[in-house]
Scaffold this motif. Structure first.
Motif, PDB file in Angstrom:
ATOM      1  N   HIS A  56      50.884  84.806  31.090  1.00  0.00           N
ATOM      2  CA  HIS A  56      51.393  85.955  30.354  1.00  0.00           C
ATOM      3  C   HIS A  56      50.506  87.181  30.566  1.00  0.00           C
ATOM      4  N   LEU A 140      60.307  93.834  26.988  1.00  0.00           N
ATOM      5  CA  LEU A 140      60.795  92.604  27.613  1.00  0.00           C
ATOM      6  C   LEU A 140      59.660  91.616  27.850  1.00  0.00           C
ATOM      7  N   VAL A 141      58.490  92.138  28.197  1.00  0.00           N
ATOM      8  CA  VAL A 141      57.315  91.276  28.350  1.00  0.00           C
ATOM      9  C   VAL A 141      56.955  90.656  26.997  1.00  0.00           C
ATOM     10  N   THR A 142      56.957  91.485  25.950  1.00  0.00           N
ATOM     11  CA  THR A 142      56.662  91.000  24.595  1.00  0.00           C
ATOM     12  C   THR A 142      57.672  89.951  24.161  1.00  0.00           C
ATOM     13  N   LYS A 143      58.932  90.205  24.443  1.00  0.00           N
ATOM     14  CA  LYS A 143      59.978  89.244  24.064  1.00  0.00           C
ATOM     15  C   LYS A 143      59.716  87.875  24.677  1.00  0.00           C
ATOM     16  N   GLU A 144      59.299  87.859  25.945  1.00  0.00           N
ATOM     17  CA  GLU A 144      59.028  86.593  26.622  1.00  0.00           C
ATOM     18  C   GLU A 144      57.789  85.912  26.045  1.00  0.00           C
ATOM     19  N   ILE A 145      56.737  86.689  25.805  1.00  0.00           N
ATOM     20  CA  ILE A 145      55.487  86.098  25.322  1.00  0.00           C
ATOM     21  C   ILE A 145      55.626  85.565  23.903  1.00  0.00           C
ATOM     22  N   LYS A 147      58.515  85.003  22.284  1.00  0.00           N
ATOM     23  CA  LYS A 147      59.768  84.246  22.124  1.00  0.00           C
ATOM     24  C   LYS A 147      60.666  84.864  21.044  1.00  0.00           C
ATOM     25  N   ASP A 149      63.756  85.400  20.397  1.00  0.00           N
ATOM     26  CA  ASP A 149      65.067  84.986  20.885  1.00  0.00           C
ATOM     27  C   ASP A 149      66.226  85.613  20.118  1.00  0.00           C
TER      28      ASP A 149
END
Length: 303
Positions: A56, A140-145, A147, A149
């Protein structure tokens, strides 16, 4: 005589040839060095690729200009501001009441840390609208790190979104956006048609708290416009960014000319637009960026 001319001409040709040979040799050496360095660079890998072990942190490092820190559980390093635990948002939610299972609109998520709070407090769905392209990608990076959802990030103009959508939101969050807008009054008007309750943190114009001698007043042009918003007259105080938009971490508005409203006019306009319950949560006229306050505005159940 002709022989002498030919002899001198031959000498000049030979001299020129030696000079050009020297230049050619230098060019060859320079080209050899360039190709060597290029090959060395190629051996290390192309710059658009990440050569480290996938993580990440690599995604964060790929996006310059972070302002927000991540929650400790993420175990990554980004910005320094702990917006994931922003006391303004926590106080707003405590005052508003539960948003569990609610549909939420977030205006200007920046890097997704307030979105994280909304998700942690049980929002069923969050539509987060961000106009800044780099901020959107960081979201979008924050959303992935983290989660996130139940959150959807959308890139574009919030006013166009409010005009186009038929969705009715239970709760709205507009922290740090009103004072960046080229038409803040119309934004509040459109918001009132789609959002039942909204939290707003914003700067406001106050000539008593921020006189012209105050350095915080410098970005203002002195131009004041009177505009009609849903039948109410509102004063727009023009301001510019003074080239702050050239910084990679810039997260202001879409246009250089933006407008601050007066505090009482913000409150009166919200009431005029149907928010019959308006509560001031905090007020700080001495804030380093200019006078600011936070409010929670709610429409009655009948509206």
């Amino acid at each position: 005589m002709i022989g002498n001319v030919l002899s001198r001409l031959s000498q000049r040709v030979h001299a020129a040839s030696r000079r050009y040979s020297g230049i050619e040799a230098k060019l060859r050496r320079a080209l050899t060095v360039y190709l060597h360095e290029k090959n060395e660079s190629t051996a290390e890998g192309f710059s658009q690729y990440e050569m480290r072990l996938p993580s990440h942190q690599n995604a964060i490092d790929a996006m310059p200009g972070w302002s927000s820190a991540f929650p400790p559980l993420a175990q990554v390093s980004a910005g320094t501001i702990p917006l994931f635990a922003d006391s303004r948002i926590l106080k707003a939610l405590a005052t508003h009441g539960s948003i569990e299972g609610k549909h939420v609109l977030e205006v200007g998520p920046l890097e997704g840390m307030h979105t994280y709070i909304l998700s942690e407090y049980g929002a069923a769905r969050v539509d987060a609208i961000e106009a800044n392209k780099l901020c959107y990608l960081r979201c979008l990076v924050t959303k992935e790190i983290l989660k996130l959802d139940r959150a959807s990030f959308h890139l574009g103009d919030i006013q166009l979104w409010l005009r186009d959508t038929d969705t009715r939101y239970d709760f709205g969050l507009a922290s740090g956006v009103l004072y960046h807008m080229p038409d803040p009054g119309e934004f509040l008007h459109l918001l009132s048609l789609r959002v039942k309750s909204v939290f707003i943190w914003t700067h406001y114009y106050d000539e008593a708290a921020m006189p012209k001698s105050d350095v915080r007043h410098n970005p203002f042009t002195g131009i004041v416009e009177s505009r009609s918003v849903a039948g109410m007259t509102v004063h727009y105080h023009e301001r510019g960014y003074q080239h702050a938009n050239t910084d990679a971490s810039f997260c202001g508005g879409m246009k250089d000319r933006h407008y601050w409203l007066r505090k009482q006019e913000i409150i009166s306009l919200l009431q005029h637009l149907g928010y019959d319950d308006v509560v001031i949560l905090d007020d700080d006229p001495s804030h380093s960026g200019g006078p600011c306050f936070s409010i929670l505005a709610r429409q009655s159940a009948a509206q």
